[in-house]
Design an enzyme around this catalytic site. Structure first.
Site, short mmCIF file in Angstrom:
data_model
loop_
_atom_site.label_atom_id
_atom_site.label_comp_id
_atom_site.label_asym_id
_atom_site.label_seq_id
_atom_site.Cartn_x
_atom_site.Cartn_y
_atom_site.Cartn_z
N HIS A 1 69.84 51.22 -17.32
CA HIS A 1 68.42 51.50 -17.09
C HIS A 1 67.97 51.33 -15.64
CE1 HIS A 1 66.45 47.39 -17.05
NE2 HIS A 1 67.60 47.07 -17.58
N THR B 1 72.87 41.98 -19.04
CA THR B 1 72.86 40.55 -19.36
C THR B 1 74.05 40.18 -20.25
OG1 THR B 1 70.44 40.50 -19.23
CG2 THR B 1 71.48 38.73 -20.49
N CYS C 1 59.14 33.10 -15.12
CA CYS C 1 58.18 32.39 -15.96
C CYS C 1 58.97 31.65 -17.03
CB CYS C 1 57.24 33.39 -16.60
SG CYS C 1 55.97 32.60 -17.58
N ASN D 1 68.85 41.26 -6.53
CA ASN D 1 67.78 42.05 -7.14
C ASN D 1 66.41 41.78 -6.53
OD1 ASN D 1 68.81 39.66 -8.73
ND2 ASN D 1 66.75 39.82 -9.60
C1 LIG Z 1 71.26 41.76 -10.73
C2 LIG Z 1 70.95 41.93 -12.17
N1 LIG Z 1 71.82 41.51 -13.08
C3 LIG Z 1 71.61 41.65 -14.39
C4 LIG Z 1 70.46 42.23 -14.86
C5 LIG Z 1 70.25 42.36 -16.34
O1 LIG Z 1 70.48 43.67 -16.79
P1 LIG Z 1 69.84 44.15 -18.19
O2 LIG Z 1 68.39 44.39 -17.95
O3 LIG Z 1 70.59 45.40 -18.53
O4 LIG Z 1 70.09 43.06 -19.17
C6 LIG Z 1 69.49 42.68 -13.95
C7 LIG Z 1 68.20 43.27 -14.42
O5 LIG Z 1 67.17 43.02 -13.86
C8 LIG Z 1 69.74 42.55 -12.56
O6 LIG Z 1 68.86 42.94 -11.63
#
Ligand SMILES: Cc1ncc(COP(=O)(O)O)c(C=O)c1O
Length: 386
Positions: free
Chosen positions: A204, A70, A328, A154
């Site tokens: 992670h 993020t 949410c 995702n």
């Molecule tokens: C496509 C995508 N971008 C960004 C993120 C965010 O990553 P982080 O959990 O390391 O903040 C995620 C996490 O679900 C993701 O799937």
């Protein structure tokens, strides 16, 4: 029973990462300190940087450690926008199916920084509409500060045409950022071959620890920082380097690249088996993005006449963890923006579950899930009628 089918949310740390992390936690020294303790840790951090760079096909100096995917997304979109804005470019162009780390950052730039945000749509398979992007670039290419398109989605796992986006952006020298959080370690990915300006990774999702990410940023490119302080990481991300997490990230990255072929083949087998059999047990179910290129471990299924939150809780009560695509916000469940962009209406976007596989997933887990699914869906439909 305990079956975990939510590996796209987070997946267990691999042994090599746990070992690297615990070993590092016992060591003393700030990697920015000049004394022997500090230099010893710095050496290990730089070794980890080299391993991650090799795994993603970039130079070690292009790896910037962050606190999460993020954060890397935020640094990239805001930083590249501000750099473009200084040159008189005001448009931020992202796909309509980005993760909220990009989507909400785009909305924030529009609300607070004077950006004009343009969302590029996707087709019913979940693939970026390249025609829309071509048209926008041909009309307003010299106004675009940054384009951001994810490597794969995702929720659906659909793999996006990033090489084509880069090719289109090249004409107007538009920087391209790519959120590769879900693709890294799952499908071949090379920063230098893709030709993007910036790329986001997160540990992670590949067996590394929570709370450590990477922004790969092209060498010699300077963008404004979000955090100011000690000037670490090319002055783009100040803050004492998190050596234990960085070493664990490198261990997980090394392992996921080495084991790539075999593990993915197995995951694809399980995914395809699930896709084939889920429509046998629930005949009106359908799989979103099934005709597009997809990641090996994600399967997104709509079960008409249900509410995904109810299904999630019913499955949870049976010991099965999966996920809904919806977000949410202030206690109110919103339908997935990804499915809406693919042409779902509100109701079908709210009737969808994501199952995601990891290295530890087995065919037996899929058998048990499919055995339970008919009664779960039936109960879900009954609850929805009330
Ligand atoms: C496509 C995508 N971008 C960004 C993120 C965010 O990553 P982080 O959990 O390391 O903040 C995620 C996490 O679900 C993701 O799937």
């Amino acid at each position: 029973m305990s079956i975990y089918l939510d590996h796209a949310a987070t997946t267990p740390m691999v042994d090599a990462a746990i070992e690297a992390m615990t070993a590092q936690m016992k060591k003393l020294g700030n990697p920015s300190s000049l004394h022997t303790h500090g230099r010893a840790i710095r050496k290990e951090v730089e070794g980890a940087r080299e391993i991650i760079a090799a795994a993603v096909g970039c130079l070690p100096s292009e790896v910037i450690f962050t606190g999460s995917g993020t954060e890397a997304d935020n640094i990239a979109l805001k930083g590249l926008f501000w750099a473009g804005q200084a040159l008189g470019r005001n448009l931020v162009v992202i796909s309509a199916i980005e993760h909220h780390a990009i989507l909400d950052t785009g909305y924030w730039l529009a609300a607070h920084e004077g950006a004009e945000l343009v969302l590029i749509g996707v087709d019913s398979h979940g693939l970026l509409n390249l025609g829309e992007l071509t048209d926008l670039i041909s009309r307003r290419g010299d106004e675009i500060a940054v384009i951001s398109v994810m490597a794969s989605n995702n929720e659906t796992g659909v793999i996006q045409p990033i090489a084509e986006v880069v090719e289109l952006a090249r004409i107007n020298s538009i920087p391209v950022h790519c959120d590769a959080v879900q693709s890294f370690g799952k499908v071949p990915l090379s920063f230098s071959e893709l030709g993007v300006t910036a790329l986001t990774l997160s540990a992670h999702k590949i067996g590394g620890p929570l709370g450590i990410g990477v922004l790969v940023l092209r060498r010699a490119l300077e963008i404004p920082a979000l955090l100011h302080g000690g000037g670490q990481e090319r002055e783009i991300r100040s803050g004492t380097l998190n050596a234990p997490s960085i070493l664990a990230f490198a261990a997980a990255a090394k392992e996921s690249v080495e084991r790539f072929g075999l593990r993915n083949f197995r995951m694809e087998e399980i995914r395809d088996d699930f896709a084939k059999r889920v429509v046998d047990v629930i005949p009106d179910a359908y799989i979103n993005g099934i005709d597009a290129p997809r990641l090996p471990g994600i399967i997104n299924v709509t079960f008409p006449g249900t509410e995904s939150e109810t299904l999630l809780l019913l499955l949870d009560a049976e010991g099965i963890s999966c996920s809904t695509g919806s977000a949410c916000s202030a206690g109110v469940q919103r339908p997935s923006h990804v499915l809406l962009a693919m042409g779902h209406d509100d109701r079908s976007a709210r009737s969808t579950l994501r199952f995601s596989l990891g290295a530890s997933s087995t065919l037996e887990e899929i058998d048990e899930t499919l055995d339970l699914l008919p009664s779960v869906i039936e109960r879900g439909r009954m609850a929805n009628l009330r």
